[in-house]
Scaffold this motif. Structure first.
Motif, PDB file in Angstrom:
ATOM      1  N   HIS A 171      11.092 -20.714  61.637  1.00  0.00           N
ATOM      2  CA  HIS A 171      11.746 -19.439  61.350  1.00  0.00           C
ATOM      3  C   HIS A 171      12.053 -18.745  62.667  1.00  0.00           C
ATOM      4  O   HIS A 171      11.288 -18.848  63.631  1.00  0.00           O
ATOM      5  CB  HIS A 171      10.840 -18.563  60.478  1.00  0.00           C
ATOM      6  CG  HIS A 171      11.523 -17.355  59.919  1.00  0.00           C
ATOM      7  ND1 HIS A 171      11.606 -16.168  60.603  1.00  0.00           N
ATOM      8  CD2 HIS A 171      12.152 -17.148  58.727  1.00  0.00           C
ATOM      9  CE1 HIS A 171      12.258 -15.274  59.858  1.00  0.00           C
ATOM     10  NE2 HIS A 171      12.602 -15.851  58.718  1.00  0.00           N
ATOM     11  N   ARG A 212      10.459  -9.771  58.446  1.00  0.00           N
ATOM     12  CA  ARG A 212      11.067 -10.995  57.910  1.00  0.00           C
ATOM     13  C   ARG A 212      10.201 -12.216  58.215  1.00  0.00           C
ATOM     14  O   ARG A 212      10.076 -13.131  57.392  1.00  0.00           O
ATOM     15  CB  ARG A 212      12.465 -11.184  58.509  1.00  0.00           C
ATOM     16  CG  ARG A 212      13.502 -10.225  57.939  1.00  0.00           C
ATOM     17  CD  ARG A 212      14.835 -10.413  58.621  1.00  0.00           C
ATOM     18  NE  ARG A 212      15.864  -9.554  58.051  1.00  0.00           N
ATOM     19  CZ  ARG A 212      16.944  -9.162  58.714  1.00  0.00           C
ATOM     20  NH1 ARG A 212      17.124  -9.546  59.974  1.00  0.00           N
ATOM     21  NH2 ARG A 212      17.842  -8.389  58.147  1.00  0.00           N
ATOM     22  N   TYR A 268       8.450 -14.552  55.386  1.00  0.00           N
ATOM     23  CA  TYR A 268       8.600 -16.013  55.385  1.00  0.00           C
ATOM     24  C   TYR A 268       7.236 -16.690  55.250  1.00  0.00           C
ATOM     25  O   TYR A 268       7.078 -17.643  54.474  1.00  0.00           O
ATOM     26  CB  TYR A 268       9.284 -16.452  56.678  1.00  0.00           C
ATOM     27  CG  TYR A 268       9.186 -17.939  56.955  1.00  0.00           C
ATOM     28  CD1 TYR A 268       9.999 -18.852  56.281  1.00  0.00           C
ATOM     29  CD2 TYR A 268       8.267 -18.434  57.880  1.00  0.00           C
ATOM     30  CE1 TYR A 268       9.905 -20.210  56.532  1.00  0.00           C
ATOM     31  CE2 TYR A 268       8.166 -19.792  58.128  1.00  0.00           C
ATOM     32  CZ  TYR A 268       8.982 -20.678  57.462  1.00  0.00           C
ATOM     33  OH  TYR A 268       8.873 -22.026  57.704  1.00  0.00           O
ATOM     34  N   ARG A 281       6.106 -16.074  51.598  1.00  0.00           N
ATOM     35  CA  ARG A 281       6.915 -16.531  50.465  1.00  0.00           C
ATOM     36  C   ARG A 281       7.832 -17.712  50.764  1.00  0.00           C
ATOM     37  O   ARG A 281       8.129 -18.513  49.881  1.00  0.00           O
ATOM     38  CB  ARG A 281       7.807 -15.380  49.963  1.00  0.00           C
ATOM     39  CG  ARG A 281       7.049 -14.276  49.256  1.00  0.00           C
ATOM     40  CD  ARG A 281       8.013 -13.373  48.521  1.00  0.00           C
ATOM     41  NE  ARG A 281       8.796 -14.103  47.533  1.00  0.00           N
ATOM     42  CZ  ARG A 281       9.918 -13.641  46.983  1.00  0.00           C
ATOM     43  NH1 ARG A 281      10.404 -12.479  47.350  1.00  0.00           N
ATOM     44  NH2 ARG A 281      10.563 -14.354  46.085  1.00  0.00           N
ATOM     45  N   GLY A 282       8.337 -17.815  51.999  1.00  0.00           N
ATOM     46  CA  GLY A 282       9.383 -18.788  52.280  1.00  0.00           C
ATOM     47  C   GLY A 282       8.892 -20.114  52.826  1.00  0.00           C
ATOM     48  O   GLY A 282       9.648 -21.072  52.907  1.00  0.00           O
ATOM     49  N   CYS A 283       7.627 -20.154  53.211  1.00  0.00           N
ATOM     50  CA  CYS A 283       7.062 -21.360  53.820  1.00  0.00           C
ATOM     51  C   CYS A 283       6.639 -22.342  52.726  1.00  0.00           C
ATOM     52  O   CYS A 283       6.373 -21.943  51.588  1.00  0.00           O
ATOM     53  CB  CYS A 283       5.853 -20.955  54.656  1.00  0.00           C
ATOM     54  SG  CYS A 283       5.503 -22.036  56.015  1.00  0.00           S
ATOM     55  N   THR A 307       8.421  -8.493  51.109  1.00  0.00           N
ATOM     56  CA  THR A 307       9.802  -8.488  50.614  1.00  0.00           C
ATOM     57  C   THR A 307      10.261  -7.063  50.367  1.00  0.00           C
ATOM     58  O   THR A 307      11.375  -6.665  50.737  1.00  0.00           O
ATOM     59  CB  THR A 307       9.905  -9.307  49.313  1.00  0.00           C
ATOM     60  OG1 THR A 307       9.476 -10.647  49.569  1.00  0.00           O
ATOM     61  CG2 THR A 307      11.344  -9.325  48.791  1.00  0.00           C
TER      62      THR A 307
END
Length: 301
Positions: free
Chosen positions: A55, A114, A118, A121-123, A272
């Motif tokens: 990221h 951000r 990540y 939630r995004g990993c 978020t």
């Protein structure tokens, strides 16, 4: 790589960081860890957790060295060092440090948010950092912020909200209440949210949140001071001349920070939601409830 550890760029309880250069000419930062059992654990923790990330707001681990008791981590080089030297500029040598504008601080705050979003939630695997603070936010040549130092991080299944850990992880001043007293609730990603909020308020205040040298007792603990200023005077930096845009950024960051440091985890937003609040309409932001913790006394400080 480091020319026999010629240029030291950082020092901490974990060890020392040196500037280096790969054979390809790419600059790197080499973290040489002290020999200790705890550093063994943090070394493994960092390699395992950070290798799962990719990221723009997470520092890149380029490699590591392991030979007997000697351990080193090789990161991308961050030209502007860590965020703390810009926040606590008055405590250092101002003439040697570039001043950050309010827009710079705002973009850095969004970038860190951000990056944390990540991790949560995004990993591929949810990662709780547990040591979010200005010293662990590195800035590249364009002042893009990157979260670093994953030695205390915890990997956990994406569907688990509350996790179990032994002992206390983190740094005093940024620790969520539940990290030291389970009566406040379980340990979760909201513990990172609290640390982020404390850091955000330090960015607004331009000082450490606890200031024993403050002239007035009410100003010792900045979150308490910031809440009172916003609630009563609608002005968080009364001693600084600011234009309307700068004033809006300071208020936005303060309100978001105060939401993030709510004492009960369930009262804090997710990362978020934090990103949404930072980027959304400032007029739609509601003032959070007053934090339960009042200003510490001078003796406690």
């Amino acid at each position: 790589m480091t020319n026999s550890f010629k240029v030291k760029i950082g020092q901490g309880g974990f060890g020392t960081v040196y500037e280096g250069k790969l054979l390809t000419g790419i600059p790197v930062a080499v973290k040489l860890l002290n020999a200790s059992k705890r550093n063994d654990e943090e070394f493994i923790n960092e390699v395992v957790s950070i290798s799962k990330t990719s990221h723009v707001n997470i520092v890149t681990l380029l490699g590591f060295c392991l030979e007997g008791s000697k351990k080193a981590l090789i990161y991308e080089f961050m030209a502007n060092g860590s965020l703390d030297k810009f926040i606590y500029k008055r405590e250092q040598e101002p003439e040697t440090i570039t001043s950050l504008t309010w827009e710079d601080l705002y973009q850095i705050a969004i970038g860190i948010a951000r990056g944390l979003e990540y991790l949560h939630r995004g990993c591929s695997t949810k990662i709780l950092h547990f040591d979010i603070k200005p010293h662990n936010i590195l800035l590249d040549e364009n002042f893009c912020p990157k979260i670093s130092d994953f030695g205390l991080a915890k990997l956990c299944p994406r569907d688990e909200s509350i996790i179990s850990i032994s002992g206390t992880r983190g740094t005093m001043g940024y620790l969520a209440p539940e990290m030291t007293n389970r009566h406040f609730g379980g340990i979760s990603q909201k513990s990172d949210v609290y640390s982020y909020g404390m850091m955000l308020l330090e960015m607004v205040g331009g000082r450490r949140n606890i200031n024993p040298k403050a002239d007035h007792t009410s100003e010792i603990y900045f979150p308490h001071f910031a809440y009172r200023r916003l609630d009563v005077d609608n002005d968080v930096r009364p001693y600084e001349v600011m234009n309307a845009e700068e004033d809006e950024i300071a208020k936005r960051m303060s309100v978001v920070g105060l939401w993030c440091i709510q004492s009960l985890p369930n009262d804090r937003p997710t990362m978020t939601r934090v990103v949404d609040m930072l980027e959304g309409n400032v007029n739609s932001l509601e003032m959070p409830p007053k934090p339960l913790f009042s200003s510490p006394t001078r003796s406690e400080t």
